[in-house]
Design a protein around this motif. Structure first.
Motif, mmCIF file in Angstrom:
data_model
loop_
_atom_site.group_PDB
_atom_site.id
_atom_site.type_symbol
_atom_site.label_atom_id
_atom_site.label_comp_id
_atom_site.label_asym_id
_atom_site.label_seq_id
_atom_site.Cartn_x
_atom_site.Cartn_y
_atom_site.Cartn_z
ATOM 1 N N SER A 19 -71.104 8.229 -5.816
ATOM 2 C CA SER A 19 -71.656 9.509 -6.237
ATOM 3 C C SER A 19 -71.145 9.864 -7.623
ATOM 4 O O SER A 19 -70.013 9.546 -7.995
ATOM 5 C CB SER A 19 -71.279 10.600 -5.236
ATOM 6 N N ASP A 21 -70.315 12.511 -10.867
ATOM 7 C CA ASP A 21 -69.773 13.835 -11.110
ATOM 8 C C ASP A 21 -70.198 14.255 -12.512
ATOM 9 O O ASP A 21 -70.917 13.528 -13.189
ATOM 10 C CB ASP A 21 -68.253 13.874 -10.917
ATOM 11 N N ARG A 25 -72.418 11.888 -15.114
ATOM 12 C CA ARG A 25 -73.847 12.196 -14.963
ATOM 13 C C ARG A 25 -74.662 11.838 -16.206
ATOM 14 O O ARG A 25 -75.684 11.148 -16.113
ATOM 15 C CB ARG A 25 -74.014 13.676 -14.623
ATOM 16 N N GLU A 52 -73.925 12.201 1.824
ATOM 17 C CA GLU A 52 -74.584 13.252 1.059
ATOM 18 C C GLU A 52 -74.240 13.092 -0.421
ATOM 19 O O GLU A 52 -73.075 13.080 -0.795
ATOM 20 C CB GLU A 52 -74.138 14.625 1.554
ATOM 21 N N PRO A 53 -75.250 12.965 -1.270
ATOM 22 C CA PRO A 53 -74.984 12.814 -2.696
ATOM 23 C C PRO A 53 -74.470 14.115 -3.311
ATOM 24 O O PRO A 53 -74.773 15.206 -2.826
ATOM 25 C CB PRO A 53 -76.336 12.432 -3.284
ATOM 26 N N THR A 54 -73.729 13.975 -4.370
ATOM 27 C CA THR A 54 -73.229 15.141 -5.088
ATOM 28 C C THR A 54 -74.365 15.795 -5.869
ATOM 29 O O THR A 54 -75.393 15.157 -6.129
ATOM 30 C CB THR A 54 -72.129 14.716 -6.086
ATOM 31 N N PRO A 55 -74.194 17.047 -6.259
ATOM 32 C CA PRO A 55 -75.214 17.681 -7.104
ATOM 33 C C PRO A 55 -75.476 16.894 -8.388
ATOM 34 O O PRO A 55 -76.615 16.820 -8.849
ATOM 35 C CB PRO A 55 -74.625 19.067 -7.397
ATOM 36 N N THR A 57 -75.318 13.647 -8.754
ATOM 37 C CA THR A 57 -76.142 12.500 -8.378
ATOM 38 C C THR A 57 -77.593 12.926 -8.221
ATOM 39 O O THR A 57 -78.504 12.271 -8.733
ATOM 40 C CB THR A 57 -75.621 11.858 -7.082
ATOM 41 N N THR A 84 -81.518 14.363 2.414
ATOM 42 C CA THR A 84 -81.587 14.108 0.976
ATOM 43 C C THR A 84 -82.986 13.653 0.580
ATOM 44 O O THR A 84 -83.518 14.063 -0.455
ATOM 45 C CB THR A 84 -80.541 13.061 0.555
#
Length: 93
Positions: A19, A21, A25, A52-55, A57, A84
């Motif tokens: 994922s 950050d 990004r 669950e992917p990070t925001p 991602t 997702t």
């Protein structure tokens, strides 16, 4: 770089190995954009890490989708949880 890629015929497959950050990004988004412009695929698949992917991602995936849509290249998401997938479909449909 947290991504790798392969080309299979006219398909570009991008894998996000973990994922993202806020510090990774922008580099990941730029790398995907460069890959699309370099390989000019007819289809792009993005494989995301399990869970669950990070925001960040999700942001990269949606940005890649918008770019591909402007180029008339379909982008699909693989490896994502059902929730997702629904979020991706809702935000890119």
């Amino acid at each position: 770089m947290p991504i790798s890629h392969s080309v299979d015929g006219d398909a570009l497959h991008v894998t996000l190995h973990h994922s993202l950050d806020v510090t990774t990004r922008a580099a990941a988004a730029a790398a995907i954009e460069a890959l699309v412009h370099t390989h000019t695929p007819r289809h792009v698949t993005v494989q995301v890490p399990a869970g669950e992917p990070t925001p960040a991602t999700l942001s990269v995936i949606v940005r890649a989708h918008r770019m591909c849509k402007k180029l008339d290249i379909p982008l699909s998401l693989t490896g994502a949880a059902t929730a997702t997938q629904r979020l991706f479909t809702t935000n890119t449909g």
